[in-house]
Design an enzyme around this catalytic site. Sequence first.
Site, PDB file in Angstrom:
ATOM      1  N   GLU A   1     -12.002   2.767   5.605  1.00  0.00           N
ATOM      2  CA  GLU A   1     -10.929   3.056   6.566  1.00  0.00           C
ATOM      3  C   GLU A   1     -10.895   4.560   6.830  1.00  0.00           C
ATOM      4  O   GLU A   1     -10.024   5.277   6.354  1.00  0.00           O
ATOM      5  CB  GLU A   1      -9.578   2.564   6.020  1.00  0.00           C
TER       6      GLU A   1
ATOM      7  N   GLU B   1       0.825  -1.206   0.000  1.00  0.00           N
ATOM      8  CA  GLU B   1       0.000   0.000   0.000  1.00  0.00           C
ATOM      9  C   GLU B   1       0.861   1.258   0.000  1.00  0.00           C
ATOM     10  O   GLU B   1       1.596   1.504   0.957  1.00  0.00           O
ATOM     11  CB  GLU B   1      -0.924   0.040   1.216  1.00  0.00           C
TER      12      GLU B   1
END
Length: 261
Positions: free
Chosen positions: A241, A143
């Site tokens: 998130e 990520e």
Amino acid sequence: MPRFAANLSMLYPEHDFLDRFAAAAADGFQAVEYLFPYDYSAQQLKQRLDDNGLVQALFNAPPGNWAAGERGVVSLPGREAEFREGFDQALEYAAILGNDRIHVMAGLLASEAARARHHATYLENLSHAATQAAKVGVTVLLEPINTRDMPGFFLNQQDQAQAVCKAVGMANLKVQFDIYHCQIVEGDVATKLRRDFAGIGHIQIAGVPDRHEPDLHNELNYPYLFELIDQLGYNGWVGCEYRPRGNTSEGLQWMRDWQAR
């Protein structure tokens, strides 16, 4: 329609962690993700999933000493044995929890002068992790994270992450495309989703700039992006998130509105 997963590390802070599973299920979520499972036994977490009819979508491999500021060890020279031991632990949890995605945080770069050495370690450790994960049908995720939230993080841009995956050359190594991080670092989110779609293994969302709800009170047009995600044929989970502005359930009106379309 995108399938949304509640990120229990950020959503439902009004509840103790183990009670967040039931809260997510009550709000209509069918899956959950979170940063780390290791404070609990895999059996405890599996029971919460089963009790609430939830799927485990994702969690992270051990990040090193999080409390001391570490943000992953996969690119850190000299920490190879620690990373591999931690990744083995992550695979053990995944086998019980049933998820087939594990994110490995790249770690912090002390100085640009050390980048080449870190990069070599990164590729070597990722190759090892992807090889081990492939044996049990698990995908390893990278990520890119923005430098405002995480100064010094090794991996920041989408093309950088895609290049790492190509260099390693394993089919089960993919990019975790966090729209929030992408918008802050480089923008042009829709173009990058289209360009990199084949190499994307997971998507996460949050409003920009404050990482709140992905609703109309932020600079991104999330209804447009949700439609694009559908058009591209993405059938994985989309991790929510973000940090709720207030009560998590009340703040989910954006999701209820989208699902009612």
